[in-house]
Scaffold this active site. Structure first.
Site, mmCIF file in Angstrom:
data_model
loop_
_atom_site.group_PDB
_atom_site.id
_atom_site.type_symbol
_atom_site.label_atom_id
_atom_site.label_comp_id
_atom_site.label_asym_id
_atom_site.label_seq_id
_atom_site.Cartn_x
_atom_site.Cartn_y
_atom_site.Cartn_z
ATOM 1 N N GLU A 9 2.928 1.224 5.731
ATOM 2 C CA GLU A 9 2.859 0.382 4.528
ATOM 3 C C GLU A 9 2.952 1.211 3.262
ATOM 4 O O GLU A 9 3.501 0.775 2.267
ATOM 5 C CB GLU A 9 1.569 -0.442 4.525
ATOM 6 C CG GLU A 9 1.443 -1.338 3.310
ATOM 7 C CD GLU A 9 0.420 -2.454 3.482
ATOM 8 O OE1 GLU A 9 -0.111 -2.911 2.467
ATOM 9 O OE2 GLU A 9 0.171 -2.871 4.628
ATOM 10 N N LYS A 10 2.397 2.438 3.311
ATOM 11 C CA LYS A 10 2.355 3.287 2.127
ATOM 12 C C LYS A 10 2.742 4.715 2.510
ATOM 13 O O LYS A 10 2.597 5.120 3.676
ATOM 14 C CB LYS A 10 0.943 3.316 1.538
ATOM 15 C CG LYS A 10 0.350 1.961 1.174
ATOM 16 C CD LYS A 10 -1.039 2.148 0.593
ATOM 17 C CE LYS A 10 -1.741 0.807 0.391
ATOM 18 N NZ LYS A 10 -2.186 0.228 1.666
ATOM 19 N N ASP A 105 -0.657 -2.201 7.099
ATOM 20 C CA ASP A 105 -2.114 -2.275 7.124
ATOM 21 C C ASP A 105 -2.549 -3.394 8.064
ATOM 22 O O ASP A 105 -1.859 -4.407 8.212
ATOM 23 C CB ASP A 105 -2.664 -2.546 5.719
ATOM 24 C CG ASP A 105 -2.609 -1.302 4.841
ATOM 25 O OD1 ASP A 105 -2.361 -0.211 5.379
ATOM 26 O OD2 ASP A 105 -2.803 -1.428 3.620
ATOM 27 N N ASP A 107 -3.978 -6.180 8.368
ATOM 28 C CA ASP A 107 -4.442 -7.463 7.852
ATOM 29 C C ASP A 107 -3.251 -8.390 7.683
ATOM 30 O O ASP A 107 -2.108 -8.023 7.972
ATOM 31 C CB ASP A 107 -5.211 -7.294 6.536
ATOM 32 C CG ASP A 107 -4.388 -6.589 5.461
ATOM 33 O OD1 ASP A 107 -3.146 -6.527 5.589
ATOM 34 O OD2 ASP A 107 -4.987 -6.088 4.491
ATOM 35 N N TYR A 329 -10.153 3.478 4.514
ATOM 36 C CA TYR A 329 -9.395 2.431 3.840
ATOM 37 C C TYR A 329 -10.304 1.589 2.946
ATOM 38 O O TYR A 329 -11.302 1.032 3.413
ATOM 39 C CB TYR A 329 -8.736 1.542 4.902
ATOM 40 C CG TYR A 329 -7.896 0.424 4.353
ATOM 41 C CD1 TYR A 329 -6.634 0.672 3.833
ATOM 42 C CD2 TYR A 329 -8.356 -0.887 4.353
ATOM 43 C CE1 TYR A 329 -5.852 -0.353 3.328
ATOM 44 C CE2 TYR A 329 -7.583 -1.919 3.851
ATOM 45 C CZ TYR A 329 -6.332 -1.646 3.338
ATOM 46 O OH TYR A 329 -5.570 -2.664 2.841
ATOM 47 N N ARG A 331 -9.682 -1.267 0.887
ATOM 48 C CA ARG A 331 -9.525 -2.708 0.631
ATOM 49 C C ARG A 331 -10.082 -3.519 1.801
ATOM 50 O O ARG A 331 -9.408 -4.380 2.358
ATOM 51 C CB ARG A 331 -8.055 -3.045 0.390
ATOM 52 C CG ARG A 331 -7.477 -2.389 -0.850
ATOM 53 C CD ARG A 331 -5.980 -2.579 -0.933
ATOM 54 N NE ARG A 331 -5.412 -1.893 -2.083
ATOM 55 C CZ ARG A 331 -4.940 -2.487 -3.175
ATOM 56 N NH1 ARG A 331 -4.960 -3.806 -3.270
ATOM 57 N NH2 ARG A 331 -4.431 -1.789 -4.162
#
Length: 640
Positions: A9-10, A105, A107, A329, A331
């Site tokens: 994702e990043k 991620d 989610d 992480y 968030r």
């Protein structure tokens, strides 16, 4: 040789994956090639975004009430301008490799973010069916290696992606149409700013507006408390009168006494009368350590202790996670940890001692064998709580604010290795001339985890209420008189950054519908851990909220918008219903089409009311906005 493409994702996650794959590693622009020929690349947030309405039809470029509602028949995504180069990198490799690993991620949003790229690049059906899902919530090499050994089929997560897609499209439909409708109504009333409406931002604005109104409309009223004075040895016990049911006509809804004459009569009746102990209780109570932080819990504490805004805390956490790699992480909406993390405790404690020397004594005094209730696999879904990683680094490499936030996270983790705080609680009930009087107290006997709070918690080491001696039932003392304490009711306090975040995470208490209360408790309130800070900042940028010192208030435009909107837009009930259905999608209990059909039906009804209902009085003669803010919003800048 078969080759695999990992899509993270990043960039930080991509680098963490590459770091545990076979060397040598060759860094290129936008990807890393590892020793066995595999490729690790990444997104940079969403590479794709919803198109503007005028892409569907050029007439939508001009805002016109008659064109509403805008409902696309075929949804379109386009590459973000800043992401085209990275999308080209993924496109370069995605058709060359044999296998794809989805490393978004863990989610709902992370699932969609990579899935939509794979769909956009027209990956073959056969290759798509073979995609594996890599779930990483900790950039620590040992955690990444474990995740690589436990990959699952990406097909298992299709419902998660569909749920995120439904939320994304629903937010676009609702925000785009409602913002245009009410901005146009505002323009008819003379306002030249944008009155943006969103599924989450507007109920948050509604909270602040109603709180401001409660404060403005508050009328203070006197009330009274009666205390009996009962000498014992060298001290005087003060026991508070407990009015009986017969006194209800002279009390308000909160049980406060409103009649001073009644209180004077009570004092007269108890003066120089026997005070008999009819109930005596002393017990020990324990208070377990608070769990490690979720993002919202951390933002609330950081706002209270350091005055940091929610967006500041999130930004600091991202640096601690991605740049320094000293926390997990950030968030996360969880406050629990996987049981396997307990095995890393000694390494994490050693890292805390190194990174935050101020906590060295706290580390040395903790019991690494003590295990709080934080470690619980059943309580974890996508992410675990935010904790320090085993990485050691010099604290001088962190900024002042980064170190403060790291220390908060580290201290909260240390608490998991300390025993409960132990209190002595005491209560005495006296009967004086037929009336009941209560004296109670609480004293900290053993600090346990509270020792880590230091001076901040000094008051808790003292008696919090009047002293309560160990008297036995039947003991008779003398009441020498009474005191009446004159008090005034106080208005609710205005919201601050911390209390507004608390309201968003505990939004259930602002809803009357019991079924919706339950949903909001289960979904952890308004917005997500990742979006709450941005939503609050968005309301400031659009001049619907304003900061006054440490307090937050609604602007005239914010109030005018809330007064003009229908109830379903002003309160969190609609969000609760959406979240209930979106969660049902992830559990395969709800389909996409019925959700979207109901949404569009309800949206049409609301837009029609706005079209034909005339200009709301609250949108007339609003004060002008600051010139620098006179910009129209687009879907690219819109948030929920």
């Amino acid at each position: 040789m078969t080759r695999c493409l990992y899509i993270a994702e990043k960039p930080s996650l991509g680098r963490a994956i590459a770091a545990v794959l076979p060397p040598p590693h060759r860094n290129h622009s936008g990807y890393i090639e590892v020793g066995n020929g595999d490729i690790v690349t990444w997104c940079i947030g969403h590479l794709l975004e919803q198109v503007e309405p005028d892409t569907y039809d050029p007439k939508y470029k001009k805002w016109n009430m008659n064109d509403l509602p805008i409902i696309p028949t075929q949804w379109q995504l386009v590459p973000r301008a800043a992401a085209k180069q990275q999308l080209a990198v993924i496109k370069q490799w995605i058709h060359q490799v044999d296998h794809i690993v989805h490393a978004g991620d863990p989610d709902r949003e992370g699932q969609l973010l990579v899935d939509e790229v794979i769909d956009h690049l027209n990956v073959s059906k056969e290759k798509k069916l073979a995609i594996q899902r890599l779930l990483i919530s900790d950039l620590n090499p040992a955690a990444v290696k474990r995740a690589l050994q436990n990959m699952r089929s990406n097909r298992e997560f299709i419902p998660l992606s569909i749920s995120a897609l439904a939320r994304s499209r629903a937010d676009w439909l609702y925000g785009m149409n409602m913002s245009r409708a009410y901005t146009l109504l505002g323009q008819r009333g003379g306002y030249r700013g944008v009155l943006s409406v969103g599924r989450v931002q507007t109920p948050v604005l509604g909270l602040v507006v109603r709180r401001d109104d409660d404060i403005a409309q508050f009328i203070p009223k006197p009330f009274y408390e009666v205390f009996a004075n009962i000498p014992y040895e060298e001290n005087t016990i003060q026991a508070r009168w407990q009015p009986s049911e017969s006194c209800e006509p002279w009390q308000d809804a909160e049980g406060r006494l409103l009649n001073r004459k009644l209180c004077e009569n009570v004092v007269e009746r108890i003066t120089n009368q026997p005070a008999i102990v009819t109930e005596s209780e002393r017990k020990e109570s324990k208070q377990a350590a608070p769990l490690p932080y979720s993002l919202s819990a951390l933002q609330i504490d950081a706002a209270k202790r350091f005055g940091l805004s929610a967006s500041d805390v999130l930004s600091i956490c991202q640096k601690l996670y991605e740049t320094h790699k000293v926390i997990t992480y950030p968030r996360s909406d969880s406050r629990h940890l996987p049981t396997e993390h307990y095995q890393q405790a000694s390494s994490v404690l050693a890292a805390i001692e190194h990174v935050a020397p101020e906590l060295r004594s706290g580390v040395q005094q903790c019991d690494a064998l003590h295990r709080s209730k934080a470690w619980n696999d059943k309580k974890i879904e996508a992410h675990h709580a935010i904790i320090p990683t085993p990485k050691k680094m010099n604290s001088q490499s962190l900024s002042v604010q980064e170190l403060k936030v790291y220390q908060l996270i580290a201290r909260q983790y240390l608490m998991q290795f300390y025993p409960a705080a132990v209190y002595c609680e005491a209560k005495l009930v006296f009967t004086i001339n037929g009336g009941q009087f209560l004296a109670k107290g609480r004293q900290l006997m053993s600090a346990g985890w509270r020792a880590l709070l230091g001076k901040e918690d000094a008051n808790d080491a003292q008696m919090l209420m009047d002293k309560v001696p160990p008297l036995t039932e039947g003991t008779e003392l003398l009441c020498v008189g009474g005191d009446i304490k004159d008090k005034m009711t106080e208005p609710p306090k205005p919201f601050s950054e911390a209390t507004l975040l608390q309201a968003m995470t505990g939004i259930a208490r602002f809803v009357a519908d019991m079924s919706l209360k339950k949903i909001l408790r289960e979904t952890d309130g308004l917005g997500t851990e990742a979006t709450r800070a941005g939503i609050i900042e968005l309301l400031f940028k659009r001049q619907l909220l304003v900061r006054e010192g440490k307090t937050i208030h609604a602007t005239p435009a914010g109030k005018g918008l809330i007064y003009a909107l229908p109830d379903e837009a002003r309160y969190p009930d609609m969000t609760a219903r959406w979240e209930h259905q979106l969660q049902a999608m992830t559990e395969k209990k709800q389909s996409y089409q019925p959700f979207m059909h109901l949404l569009t039906t309800q949206l049409c009804e609301v837009i029609n009311k706005a079209k034909f209902g005339g200009i709301p009085e609250s949108l007339r003669q609003l004060p002008a906005i600051e010139p620098s803010k006179k910009k129209c919003i687009s879907s690219k800048k819109r948030s929920s």
